[in-house]
Design an enzyme around this catalytic site. Structure first.
Site, PDB file in Angstrom:
ATOM      1  N   GLU A 285      16.035  92.328  -1.066  1.00 30.88           N
ATOM      2  CA  GLU A 285      16.401  93.613  -0.447  1.00 30.88           C
ATOM      3  C   GLU A 285      16.101  93.454   1.030  1.00 30.88           C
ATOM      4  OE1 GLU A 285      17.874  95.949  -2.190  1.00 30.88           O
ATOM      5  OE2 GLU A 285      17.658  94.634  -3.915  1.00 30.88           O
ATOM      6  N   CYS A 319      14.069 100.379   6.700  1.00 30.03           N
ATOM      7  CA  CYS A 319      15.307  99.614   6.584  1.00 30.03           C
ATOM      8  C   CYS A 319      16.497 100.558   6.562  1.00 30.03           C
ATOM      9  CB  CYS A 319      15.284  98.778   5.320  1.00 30.03           C
ATOM     10  SG  CYS A 319      14.903  99.753   3.882  1.00 30.03           S
TER      11      CYS A 319
END
Ligand code: NAD
Length: 513
Positions: A285, A319
Site C-alpha cells: 500500500e 497518503c
C-alpha cells in the site's frame, strides 16, 4: 450490520472541548513523557538488551521521550525460528479462537486510549484529535478482522460434486508474515497489518518505521498482554534498508505486507523477485498524487472546509491527503481568496495542545524535502499563500501554490503543500488526463452538484477511494475499505471484506467414499 458482524462496537472518542478531558490529556502526555518507553527487538515477549539511542519528539528535539535499539541478524533468526514453531497451532486454532485474542487486543487498546494518544503526540507529532482517530482505527481493525476471521476461517466451504464425492475449500495461514509499516500511522497501520496477518492464521515479524519505534513497542506489548502467545509476534526495530532488508531476504518468511512509499515497494519487490524459493505474496500500500476537482456548482464553504482538512490536516502527512486542487477559471480567484483566509485561521504548534490544528512534520529530512520543494515552487510556479512556521521542532507551515498542470509534480510531495491548478471546463478531459497519466490511483475528490460531472471525473481519474462532496481523508474501517491501484498499491483493501484473503492460502479437498 452484516459487514461488521454482531460483535463490532465503535470505540468512544474524546471531546477536548471539555475541561476535564483536556486535563486528562495533559496528564497522560506528562506521564508518557516521563515513562521513557524502550523499543528494539522484542522476541518471545522479551526486549533483547542492546545499546539504545534516545528517541526525541518532532515538536521539540531537545525532549527525550524514550530509547530504541536496533534488531540484529541473530534477533531476526531467532524471531523467525520461534514464530515458525508456534504458527501451526495458531493456524489450527481456527478463526473463532483467533478472533477472541484480537477482540481482547481491541479492548486493551481502548482501555489505554489516553496513554496511546499521548505517545502518538510525543513521538509522531500527532494532534490530539488525530491521535483519537488513530487509536479508534487501530481498535476497529482488531474488531473487524476478528469478525472476518470468525466468518472466513471457520468451517470449510462445501462445494458441489458428483454423487459419492465431497468437495470443500479451506482457508489457512501461510506461515510467517513480515509486516513493514510507515511512521504516519504508527499505531493504526502497524496494528492493522499485524491483526490481518494474525487473523488469517500467520505468525508475524513486525518492522516499524525507524521514526516511531516506541508506539510500536507499546502495541506489541499490548498484543502479548491481551493473550497472544509471544512467539507469534516479534518486534524488530531499525532502519528499513538494513533491518527491513534482512527480514525481506530471510528464507523463513512466507509473505510481506508493506505500507510506505512507492519507491520502497519497488525495492522490496525486486528483492523478493531475486529470491530462489517459494514465490511469496507481496501486499503493498503506497503513495498517492491525490486530486480534487471542483466545478462551478460546488458549495464554496464546504469546498474550503474539505480542502483545508484534506490538504493540511495531519500536516499533510497522510497518503490520502489532497495534493492537487483543480478549480475552474471562473471561480478560482474567489476560492483562493477564501482558502487564504481559512489558512490564516489554522493554529500551528505544539501537537499536545488541544487547540492545535497542525503539528510538526515527522523529522528534519521530511522538512528538508518540503523546503526544497518550496524553493522549486518559488522558482517555477507561484506561491499563493503560506502560514507562519513556528520556531523550534521540525515544523513546516501550510503552503498553497499555483502550478500550470498536474505533470508539474512527478511524485508525491509528503506534507502540507497544496497545489492549485486552474482549468477551463472545456478542457476537463485533457487536464484530468494529465493527472491520471502520473499513474497513481489512491484518493480522488469531487465537489459538484451535477452527477454527470462526478461520473466523468471518476472515469478520467481511476482511484481506489473516491469521495464526492466531502473531505478525502479519514477512511473508516468497514465503511470505506482503503487502498489504491497503479503506483498506489496492490490491494486488497485494508478494512474491507477481502482484506484477509491474500494473507491466506486456499486448499481444496476432494474425497471419494
Ligand atoms: P517508507 O517507504 O520510507 O518506509 C516504510 C517502511 O519501509 C519503514 O518501516 C521503513 O523502515 C521500511 N523500509 C524502507 N526501506 C526498506 C527496504 N529497502 N526494505 C525493507 N523495508 C524498508 O515510507 P514512510 O516515509 O515511512 O511513510 C510514508 C509513505 O507511506 C508515503 O509515501 C505514504 O503515501 C505512504 N503510505 C501509504 C498508505 C496507504 O495505505 N496507501 C498509508 C500510509 C502511508
Amino acid at each position: 450490520a452484516d459487514i461488521y458482524g454482531p460483535s463490532r462496537k465503535n470505540p468512544l472518542g474524546r471531546d477536548y472541548s471539555l475541561v476535564e478531558v483536556r486535563g486528562r490529556a495533559a496528564k497522560a502526555v506528562a506521564l508518557a513523557a516521563g515513562e521513557r518507553e524502550t523499543a528494539g527487538a522484542i522476541v518471545e515477549g522479551r526486549l533483547v538488551p542492546a545499546q539504545a539511542e534516545p528517541v526525541t519528539s518532532p515538536a521539540d528535539r531537545s525532549r527525550v521521550i524514550g530509547y530504541a535499539a536496533t534488531a540484529d541478524a541473530a534477533d531476526i533468526d531467532r524471531a523467525v525460528a520461534v514464530a515458525r514453531k508456534a504458527q501451526p497451532a495458531w493456524d489450527r486454532l481456527g478463526g473463532g479462537g483467533r478472533a477472541m485474542v484480537l477482540r481482547a487486543m481491541g479492548d486493551a487498546l481502548e482501555a489505554e486510549m489516553d496513554a496511546l494518544i499521548a505517545l502518538l503526540s510525543l513521538e509522531a507529532g500527532k494532534t490530539l484529535n488525530d491521535g483519537v482517530a488513530e487509536v479508534r482505527e487501530a481498535i476497529d481493525f482488531c474488531r473487524y478482522y476478528a469478525d472476518l476471521a470468525e466468518r472466513q476461517f471457520g468451517a470449510p466451504t462445501p462445494l458441489p460434486g458428483p454423487v459419492g464425492e465431497t468437495n470443500q475449500l479451506q482457508l489457512a495461514g501461510r506461515g510467517v508474515f513480515a509486516c513493514i509499516s510507515p511512521w504516519n500511522f504508527p499505531l493504526a497501520i502497524f496494528t492493522g497489518q499485524i491483526a490481518a496477518a494474525l487473523a488469517a492464521g500467520n505468525a508475524v515479524l513486525a518492522k516499524p518505521a525507524e521514526q516511531t519505534p516506541l508506539i510500536a513497542a507499546r502495541a506489541v506489548r499490548l498484543f502479548h498482554k491481551a493473550g497472544l502467545e509471544p512467539a507469534l509476534l516479534a518486534l524488530l526495530s531499525g532502519e528499513g534498508a538494513t533491518v527491513g532488508g534482512v527480514i525481506v531476504n530471510h528464507p523463513g518468511i512466507d509473505g510481506v505486507a508493506f505500507t510506505g512509499g512507492t519507491e520502497t515497494a519497488w525495492a522490496i519487490n525486486r528483492r523478493l523477485a531475486a529470491r530462489n524459493g517459494p514465490i511469496i505474496p507481496f501486499i503493498a500500500e503506497t503513495g498517492g498524487l491525490n486530486g480534487m476537482f471542483v466545478d462551478t456548482t460546488a458549495l464554496k464553504e464546504q469546498v474550503v472546509d474539505d480542502v483545508i482538512l484534506s490538504a493540511f490536516g495531519s500536516a499533510g502527512q497522510r497518503c490520502s491527503a489532497l495534493r492537487l486542487l483543480f478549480v475552474p477559471h471562473d471561480s478560482a480567484d474567489e476560492l483562493v481568496a477564501t482558502l487564504k483566509g481559512a489558512m490564516d485561521a489554522l493554529v500551528i504548534g505544539d501537537p499536545a495542545d488541544p487547540s492545535t490544528d497542525v503539528g510538526p512534520v515527522i523529522d528534519a529530512e521530511a522538512k528538508a524535502a518540503l523546503v526544497a520543494h518550496r524553493e522549486r515552487l518559488s522558482r517555477e510556479a507561484t506561491i499563493l499563500h503560506e502560514c507562519v512556521t513556528p520556531e523550534g521542532g521540525d515544523f513546516f507551515a501550510p503552503l498553497m501554490a499555483e502550478i500550470p498542470a498536474a505533470d508539474f509534480l512527478e511524485r508525491e510531495v509528503f506534507g502540507p503543500i497544496l497545489h492549485v491548478v486552474r482549468y477551463d471546463p472545456a478542457d476537463l478531459s485533457k487536464v484530468a488526463g494529465r493527472l491520471a497519466a502520473r499513474g497513481y490511483g489512491l484518493t480522488l475528490g469531487i465537489h459538484s452538484r451535477i452527477e454527470r460531472f462526478a461520473e466523468e471525473v471518476r472515469e478520467l481519474v481511476p482511484a481506489g477511494n473516491v469521495y464526492v462532496n466531502r473531505s478525502i481523508i479519514g477512511a473508516v474501517v468497514g465503511v470505506q475499505p482503503f487502498g489504491g491501484e497503479g503506483l498506489s498499491g496492490t490491494g486488497p483493501k485494508a478494512g474491507g471484506p477481502h482484506a484477509l484473503l491474500r494473507y491466506a492460502t486456499e486448499r481444496a479437498l476432494s474425497v471419494n467414499i
